[in-house]
Write a protein that holds these residues in place. Structure first.
Motif, PDB file in Angstrom:
ATOM      1  N   SER A   1       0.817  -1.214   0.000  1.00 59.87           N
ATOM      2  CA  SER A   1       0.000   0.000   0.000  1.00 59.87           C
ATOM      3  C   SER A   1       0.855   1.270   0.000  1.00 59.87           C
ATOM      4  O   SER A   1       0.434   2.286  -0.550  1.00 59.87           O
ATOM      5  N   LEU A   2       2.050   1.220   0.579  1.00 56.21           N
ATOM      6  CA  LEU A   2       2.924   2.390   0.555  1.00 56.21           C
ATOM      7  C   LEU A   2       3.348   2.716  -0.879  1.00 56.21           C
ATOM      8  O   LEU A   2       3.372   3.885  -1.280  1.00 56.21           O
ATOM      9  N   GLY A   3       3.661   1.694  -1.643  1.00 55.68           N
ATOM     10  CA  GLY A   3       4.022   1.904  -3.048  1.00 55.68           C
ATOM     11  C   GLY A   3       2.862   2.451  -3.850  1.00 55.68           C
ATOM     12  O   GLY A   3       3.030   3.353  -4.686  1.00 55.68           O
ATOM     13  N   VAL A   4       1.674   1.930  -3.615  1.00 55.15           N
ATOM     14  CA  VAL A   4       0.488   2.413  -4.332  1.00 55.15           C
ATOM     15  C   VAL A   4       0.236   3.873  -4.001  1.00 55.15           C
ATOM     16  O   VAL A   4      -0.013   4.700  -4.899  1.00 55.15           O
ATOM     17  N   ILE A   5       0.316   4.212  -2.729  1.00 53.41           N
ATOM     18  CA  ILE A   5       0.051   5.597  -2.311  1.00 53.41           C
ATOM     19  C   ILE A   5       1.119   6.553  -2.848  1.00 53.41           C
ATOM     20  O   ILE A   5       0.803   7.606  -3.412  1.00 53.41           O
ATOM     21  N   SER A   6       2.380   6.199  -2.686  1.00 55.07           N
ATOM     22  CA  SER A   6       3.440   7.126  -3.085  1.00 55.07           C
ATOM     23  C   SER A   6       3.527   7.272  -4.604  1.00 55.07           C
ATOM     24  O   SER A   6       3.637   8.397  -5.111  1.00 55.07           O
ATOM     25  N   TYR A   7       3.455   6.166  -5.345  1.00 51.71           N
ATOM     26  CA  TYR A   7       3.491   6.283  -6.806  1.00 51.71           C
ATOM     27  C   TYR A   7       2.207   6.902  -7.339  1.00 51.71           C
ATOM     28  O   TYR A   7       2.221   7.616  -8.339  1.00 51.71           O
ATOM     29  N   GLY A   8       1.078   6.645  -6.675  1.00 51.24           N
ATOM     30  CA  GLY A   8      -0.175   7.291  -7.071  1.00 51.24           C
ATOM     31  C   GLY A   8      -0.117   8.799  -6.879  1.00 51.24           C
ATOM     32  O   GLY A   8      -0.597   9.564  -7.722  1.00 51.24           O
ATOM     33  N   ALA A   9       0.480   9.230  -5.766  1.00 47.47           N
ATOM     34  CA  ALA A   9       0.640  10.672  -5.521  1.00 47.47           C
ATOM     35  C   ALA A   9       1.573  11.296  -6.555  1.00 47.47           C
ATOM     36  O   ALA A   9       1.317  12.408  -7.045  1.00 47.47           O
ATOM     37  N   ALA A  10       2.641  10.588  -6.905  1.00 51.66           N
ATOM     38  CA  ALA A  10       3.557  11.092  -7.929  1.00 51.66           C
ATOM     39  C   ALA A  10       2.854  11.187  -9.279  1.00 51.66           C
ATOM     40  O   ALA A  10       3.043  12.164 -10.015  1.00 51.66           O
ATOM     41  N   ALA A  11       2.033  10.187  -9.604  1.00 47.83           N
ATOM     42  CA  ALA A  11       1.294  10.220 -10.874  1.00 47.83           C
ATOM     43  C   ALA A  11       0.354  11.416 -10.913  1.00 47.83           C
ATOM     44  O   ALA A  11       0.280  12.129 -11.926  1.00 47.83           O
ATOM     45  N   ALA A  12      -0.338  11.673  -9.816  1.00 46.08           N
ATOM     46  CA  ALA A  12      -1.257  12.804  -9.757  1.00 46.08           C
ATOM     47  C   ALA A  12      -0.496  14.131  -9.859  1.00 46.08           C
ATOM     48  O   ALA A  12      -0.920  15.051 -10.567  1.00 46.08           O
ATOM     49  N   ALA A  13       0.638  14.216  -9.177  1.00 42.47           N
ATOM     50  CA  ALA A  13       1.419  15.463  -9.190  1.00 42.47           C
ATOM     51  C   ALA A  13       1.974  15.753 -10.583  1.00 42.47           C
ATOM     52  O   ALA A  13       1.904  16.902 -11.059  1.00 42.47           O
ATOM     53  N   TYR A  14       2.508  14.744 -11.261  1.00 39.73           N
ATOM     54  CA  TYR A  14       3.048  14.972 -12.602  1.00 39.73           C
ATOM     55  C   TYR A  14       1.951  15.202 -13.623  1.00 39.73           C
ATOM     56  O   TYR A  14       2.143  15.944 -14.590  1.00 39.73           O
ATOM     57  N   ALA A  15       0.782  14.581 -13.427  1.00 43.94           N
ATOM     58  CA  ALA A  15      -0.350  14.863 -14.314  1.00 43.94           C
ATOM     59  C   ALA A  15      -0.789  16.313 -14.139  1.00 43.94           C
ATOM     60  O   ALA A  15      -1.070  17.007 -15.129  1.00 43.94           O
ATOM     61  N   LEU A  16      -0.844  16.779 -12.898  1.00 41.42           N
ATOM     62  CA  LEU A  16      -1.189  18.172 -12.631  1.00 41.42           C
ATOM     63  C   LEU A  16      -0.155  19.118 -13.248  1.00 41.42           C
ATOM     64  O   LEU A  16      -0.510  20.132 -13.858  1.00 41.42           O
ATOM     65  N   LEU A  17       1.122  18.772 -13.119  1.00 44.49           N
ATOM     66  CA  LEU A  17       2.173  19.587 -13.727  1.00 44.49           C
ATOM     67  C   LEU A  17       2.004  19.646 -15.243  1.00 44.49           C
ATOM     68  O   LEU A  17       2.120  20.724 -15.843  1.00 44.49           O
ATOM     69  N   ALA A  18       1.712  18.509 -15.867  1.00 44.59           N
ATOM     70  CA  ALA A  18       1.516  18.487 -17.323  1.00 44.59           C
ATOM     71  C   ALA A  18       0.331  19.354 -17.728  1.00 44.59           C
ATOM     72  O   ALA A  18       0.398  20.097 -18.713  1.00 44.59           O
ATOM     73  N   VAL A  19      -0.748  19.298 -16.959  1.00 46.63           N
ATOM     74  CA  VAL A  19      -1.930  20.120 -17.262  1.00 46.63           C
ATOM     75  C   VAL A  19      -1.602  21.601 -17.090  1.00 46.63           C
ATOM     76  O   VAL A  19      -1.956  22.426 -17.941  1.00 46.63           O
ATOM     77  N   LEU A  20      -0.921  21.945 -15.999  1.00 48.35           N
ATOM     78  CA  LEU A  20      -0.560  23.350 -15.780  1.00 48.35           C
ATOM     79  C   LEU A  20       0.372  23.871 -16.868  1.00 48.35           C
ATOM     80  O   LEU A  20       0.235  25.010 -17.330  1.00 48.35           O
ATOM     81  N   LEU A  21       1.326  23.040 -17.279  1.00 49.15           N
ATOM     82  CA  LEU A  21       2.218  23.443 -18.362  1.00 49.15           C
ATOM     83  C   LEU A  21       1.456  23.608 -19.672  1.00 49.15           C
ATOM     84  O   LEU A  21       1.723  24.537 -20.444  1.00 49.15           O
ATOM     85  N   ALA A  22       0.511  22.706 -19.936  1.00 47.96           N
ATOM     86  CA  ALA A  22      -0.269  22.789 -21.168  1.00 47.96           C
ATOM     87  C   ALA A  22      -1.153  24.034 -21.189  1.00 47.96           C
ATOM     88  O   ALA A  22      -1.288  24.694 -22.228  1.00 47.96           O
ATOM     89  N   VAL A  23      -1.735  24.382 -20.031  1.00 50.80           N
ATOM     90  CA  VAL A  23      -2.609  25.553 -19.959  1.00 50.80           C
ATOM     91  C   VAL A  23      -1.809  26.839 -20.155  1.00 50.80           C
ATOM     92  O   VAL A  23      -2.262  27.772 -20.819  1.00 50.80           O
ATOM     93  N   SER A  24      -0.603  26.883 -19.606  1.00 47.44           N
ATOM     94  CA  SER A  24       0.199  28.105 -19.690  1.00 47.44           C
ATOM     95  C   SER A  24       1.192  28.093 -20.853  1.00 47.44           C
ATOM     96  O   SER A  24       2.011  28.996 -20.973  1.00 47.44           O
ATOM     97  N   TRP A  25       1.098  27.097 -21.705  1.00 45.78           N
ATOM     98  CA  TRP A  25       2.041  26.941 -22.808  1.00 45.78           C
ATOM     99  C   TRP A  25       1.908  28.101 -23.782  1.00 45.78           C
ATOM    100  O   TRP A  25       0.820  28.454 -24.221  1.00 45.78           O
ATOM    101  N   GLY A  26       3.031  28.693 -24.139  1.00 43.92           N
ATOM    102  CA  GLY A  26       3.019  29.843 -25.039  1.00 43.92           C
ATOM    103  C   GLY A  26       3.299  29.492 -26.487  1.00 43.92           C
ATOM    104  O   GLY A  26       3.572  30.365 -27.293  1.00 43.92           O
ATOM    105  N   GLY A  27       3.266  28.230 -26.842  1.00 38.96           N
ATOM    106  CA  GLY A  27       3.505  27.828 -28.219  1.00 38.96           C
ATOM    107  C   GLY A  27       4.962  27.602 -28.556  1.00 38.96           C
ATOM    108  O   GLY A  27       5.297  27.362 -29.711  1.00 38.96           O
ATOM    109  N   ARG A  28       5.833  27.659 -27.550  1.00 33.50           N
ATOM    110  CA  ARG A  28       7.256  27.445 -27.810  1.00 33.50           C
ATOM    111  C   ARG A  28       7.591  25.962 -27.793  1.00 33.50           C
ATOM    112  O   ARG A  28       6.929  25.160 -27.146  1.00 33.50           O
ATOM    113  N   ARG A  29       8.639  25.614 -28.505  1.00 30.20           N
ATOM    114  CA  ARG A  29       9.046  24.222 -28.637  1.00 30.20           C
ATOM    115  C   ARG A  29       9.438  23.603 -27.303  1.00 30.20           C
ATOM    116  O   ARG A  29       9.110  22.446 -27.028  1.00 30.20           O
ATOM    117  N   GLN A  30      10.114  24.342 -26.444  1.00 32.28           N
ATOM    118  CA  GLN A  30      10.557  23.803 -25.165  1.00 32.28           C
ATOM    119  C   GLN A  30       9.383  23.375 -24.303  1.00 32.28           C
ATOM    120  O   GLN A  30       9.474  22.399 -23.557  1.00 32.28           O
TER     121      GLN A  30
END
Length: 122
Positions: free
Chosen positions: A3-32
């Motif tokens: 359960s520790l692995g499920v919780i910690s990797y699940g939290a990491a998955a949620a955090a990186y998904a949130l980061l990807a969404v935030l980056l996509a929303v604020s993306w200025g059209g640049r290649r980077q």
């Protein structure tokens, strides 16, 4: 079930998904920005896979494949971010390592399945 692995990797998955969404929303059209979004999404999928693997188990080759693809994605993203300041030779070497990691990630499981590579180094 770990359960520790499920919780910690699940939290990491949620955090990186949130980061990807935030980056996509604020993306200025640049290649980077595209590379950072893709690398974050790949890391989210990797963490989700490891959360599921902690719960049910998964073959080591599957984990190896996703580890290599995630590493290649981040290496590619970081080399494009460092394009301005890094020496050209270092960028070429890093991109070659990225391509090599992607090739190994795809070729190794195929070679094991064909019986060309004997044994499992993992």
């Amino acid at each position: 079930m770990n359960s520790l692995g499920v919780i910690s990797y699940g939290a990491a998955a949620a955090a990186y998904a949130l980061l990807a969404v935030l980056l996509a929303v604020s993306w200025g059209g640049r290649r980077q920005g595209v590379y950072l979004i893709v690398a974050s999404a790949m890391t989210s999928l990797w963490a989700l896979l490891l959360a599921a693997s902690s719960r049910r188990g998964m073959p080591a080759l599957g984990v190896f494949l996703f580890e290599m693809l995630r590493n290649a994605g981040w290496l590619l993203a970081l080399t494009f971010l460092a394009e301005i300041a890094a020496p050209r030779g270092l960028l070429i070497a890093a991109r070659a390592a990225c391509a090599g990691a992607a090739i190994v990630a795809v070729a190794f499981p195929v070679l094991v399945a064909q019986g060309v590579v004997l044994g499992n180094p993992l």
